[in-house]
Design a protein around this motif. Structure first.
Motif, short mmCIF file in Angstrom:
data_model
loop_
_atom_site.label_atom_id
_atom_site.label_comp_id
_atom_site.label_asym_id
_atom_site.label_seq_id
_atom_site.Cartn_x
_atom_site.Cartn_y
_atom_site.Cartn_z
N TYR A 49 7.75 -40.69 -113.68
CA TYR A 49 8.85 -39.89 -114.21
C TYR A 49 9.64 -40.68 -115.25
O TYR A 49 9.91 -40.18 -116.35
N LYS A 50 9.97 -41.91 -114.92
CA LYS A 50 10.71 -42.75 -115.86
C LYS A 50 9.89 -43.01 -117.12
O LYS A 50 10.42 -42.99 -118.23
N GLY A 51 8.60 -43.26 -116.94
CA GLY A 51 7.74 -43.50 -118.09
C GLY A 51 7.62 -42.29 -118.99
O GLY A 51 7.61 -42.41 -120.22
N TYR A 52 7.55 -41.11 -118.38
CA TYR A 52 7.48 -39.88 -119.17
C TYR A 52 8.76 -39.67 -119.97
O TYR A 52 8.70 -39.36 -121.17
N LEU A 53 9.90 -39.86 -119.33
CA LEU A 53 11.17 -39.69 -120.04
C LEU A 53 11.30 -40.69 -121.19
O LEU A 53 11.88 -40.37 -122.23
N ALA A 54 10.74 -41.89 -120.99
CA ALA A 54 10.80 -42.92 -122.02
C ALA A 54 9.73 -42.73 -123.09
O ALA A 54 9.66 -43.50 -124.04
N ASP A 55 8.89 -41.71 -122.92
CA ASP A 55 7.79 -41.41 -123.83
C ASP A 55 6.78 -42.57 -123.90
O ASP A 55 6.23 -42.88 -124.96
N ASP A 56 6.54 -43.20 -122.76
CA ASP A 56 5.48 -44.21 -122.69
C ASP A 56 4.12 -43.53 -122.79
O ASP A 56 3.95 -42.40 -122.32
N ASP A 57 3.15 -44.21 -123.35
CA ASP A 57 1.83 -43.62 -123.43
C ASP A 57 1.09 -43.72 -122.11
O ASP A 57 0.49 -42.75 -121.63
N ILE A 58 1.13 -44.89 -121.47
CA ILE A 58 0.43 -45.12 -120.21
C ILE A 58 1.37 -45.82 -119.24
O ILE A 58 2.06 -46.78 -119.62
N VAL A 59 1.40 -45.36 -118.01
CA VAL A 59 2.22 -45.97 -116.97
C VAL A 59 1.30 -46.39 -115.82
O VAL A 59 0.65 -45.55 -115.20
N ILE A 60 1.26 -47.69 -115.55
CA ILE A 60 0.49 -48.22 -114.42
C ILE A 60 1.49 -48.83 -113.45
O ILE A 60 1.99 -49.94 -113.68
N PRO A 61 1.82 -48.14 -112.38
CA PRO A 61 2.84 -48.65 -111.46
C PRO A 61 2.30 -49.75 -110.55
O PRO A 61 1.17 -49.66 -110.07
N GLY A 62 3.09 -50.78 -110.35
CA GLY A 62 2.71 -51.86 -109.43
C GLY A 62 2.01 -53.01 -110.14
O GLY A 62 1.03 -52.79 -110.86
N TRP A 63 2.50 -54.23 -109.92
CA TRP A 63 1.93 -55.38 -110.63
C TRP A 63 0.48 -55.64 -110.24
O TRP A 63 -0.32 -56.08 -111.07
N LYS A 64 0.11 -55.34 -109.00
CA LYS A 64 -1.27 -55.54 -108.58
C LYS A 64 -2.22 -54.62 -109.36
O LYS A 64 -3.31 -55.03 -109.76
N ASN A 65 -1.78 -53.38 -109.55
CA ASN A 65 -2.60 -52.44 -110.31
C ASN A 65 -2.71 -52.85 -111.77
O ASN A 65 -3.78 -52.75 -112.38
N ARG A 66 -1.60 -53.31 -112.34
CA ARG A 66 -1.64 -53.77 -113.73
C ARG A 66 -2.54 -54.99 -113.89
O ARG A 66 -3.28 -55.12 -114.87
N LEU A 67 -2.47 -55.91 -112.91
CA LEU A 67 -3.32 -57.09 -112.94
C LEU A 67 -4.80 -56.69 -112.85
O LEU A 67 -5.66 -57.25 -113.56
N MET A 68 -5.10 -55.72 -112.01
CA MET A 68 -6.48 -55.27 -111.85
C MET A 68 -7.01 -54.69 -113.15
O MET A 68 -8.14 -55.01 -113.58
N VAL A 69 -6.22 -53.86 -113.80
CA VAL A 69 -6.65 -53.25 -115.06
C VAL A 69 -6.83 -54.31 -116.14
O VAL A 69 -7.80 -54.28 -116.90
N THR A 70 -5.91 -55.26 -116.20
CA THR A 70 -6.03 -56.34 -117.18
C THR A 70 -7.28 -57.17 -116.93
O THR A 70 -8.00 -57.54 -117.87
N SER A 71 -7.56 -57.44 -115.67
CA SER A 71 -8.72 -58.27 -115.32
C SER A 71 -10.02 -57.61 -115.72
O SER A 71 -10.97 -58.29 -116.14
#
Length: 256
Positions: free
Chosen positions: A215-237
């Protein structure tokens, strides 16, 4: 007063996203198959937020029901400002062994309904120059998923479609965001069969936390929102590994 339509809002992330948009002052249209659960949520939203909550039960895995949903809103004079495409499901198992009907329904809901509903509603958003689309994808979009091949592929579509649509609509004033959650505490784990896997049960986020981030990402007009540092780390890896390696890893983690 803005209006937000949320598909798959009878539980989990969809339920929590509906509460987020209602708390922000939007009227909401709640869509899912389970009318009883939708009515429960609608009553809660009306009592707690004082906004309108319209219930429209529908099985969106059938294209004709997507069209009927749009006709129903037109008959009720409901103009949708924000579309939240949350409805979807997965199934753990080998492609050659899972029901062909279940996998086809998965594609119809995860891809076809999302695309068709967006196409039917977005022209009016463009005309009004406000609102937009929040698509709920998954970190599954970033690699192939043996033993859930159709589900992972469907989420790759959602990510690609969202990014393409966002670029097309640049300058229109519309927000287009893709929420990419990882394992989440919801009925998805049980329904899909993934709940029994260590990779799912050991690192889940709450549906409320995922929805709040989206919700916050949508209001901020972010393109992609990946919640949680573990999930972001996984995607980066994933970006640092050859695709053959990632699919073999995922296949072992999802062995059946």
């Amino acid at each position: 007063m803005a209006t937000t339509l949320i598909t798959g809002s009878s539980s989990g992330i969809g339920w929590e996203l509906a509460k987020c948009f209602a708390s922000g002052g939007d009227d909401v249209v709640l869509v899912a198959r389970s009318e009883d659960k939708l009515q429960e949520l609608a009553e809660q939203i009306r009592n707690e937020q004082g906004v309108a909550a319209t219930v429209i039960p529908a099985d969106l895995s059938r294209s004709e029901n997507v069209d009927q949903l749009c006709r129903s809103m037109k008959e009720r004079s409901i103009a949708v400002d924000t579309l939240v495409n949350n409805a979807g499901f997965g199934a753990l198992g080998r492609f050659a062994e899972l029901s062909v009907d279940r996998q086809t329904d998965m594609l119809m809901l995860n891809i076809v309904a999302l695309t068709r509903l967006t196409r039917l509603l977005i022209p009016d958003m463009i005309h009004r120059k406000r609102g937009g689309v929040l698509n709920v994808g998954s970190i599954a979009a970033y690699q192939a998923g043996p033993n859930m091949s159709v589900y992972y592929a469907s989420k790759a579509y959602v990510l690609s479609f969202t990014e393409g649509l966002r670029e097309e609509l640049a300058g229109t004033g519309l927000h287009v965001t893709c929420l990419e959650p990882g394992p989440t505490q919801s009925s998805f784990g049980e329904d899909s069969g993934m709940g029994k896997l260590d990779m799912f049960s050991s690192s889940t986020m709450s549906a409320a936390a995922v929805a709040k981030a989206g919700y916050k990402g949508y209001l901020a007009d972010d393109d992609i929102v990946i919640p949680g540092w573990k999930n972001r780390l996984m995607v980066t890896s994933v970006g640092f590994l050859p695709r053959i390696a990632t699919r073999k890893i995922v296949g072992k983690l999802q062995s059946v």
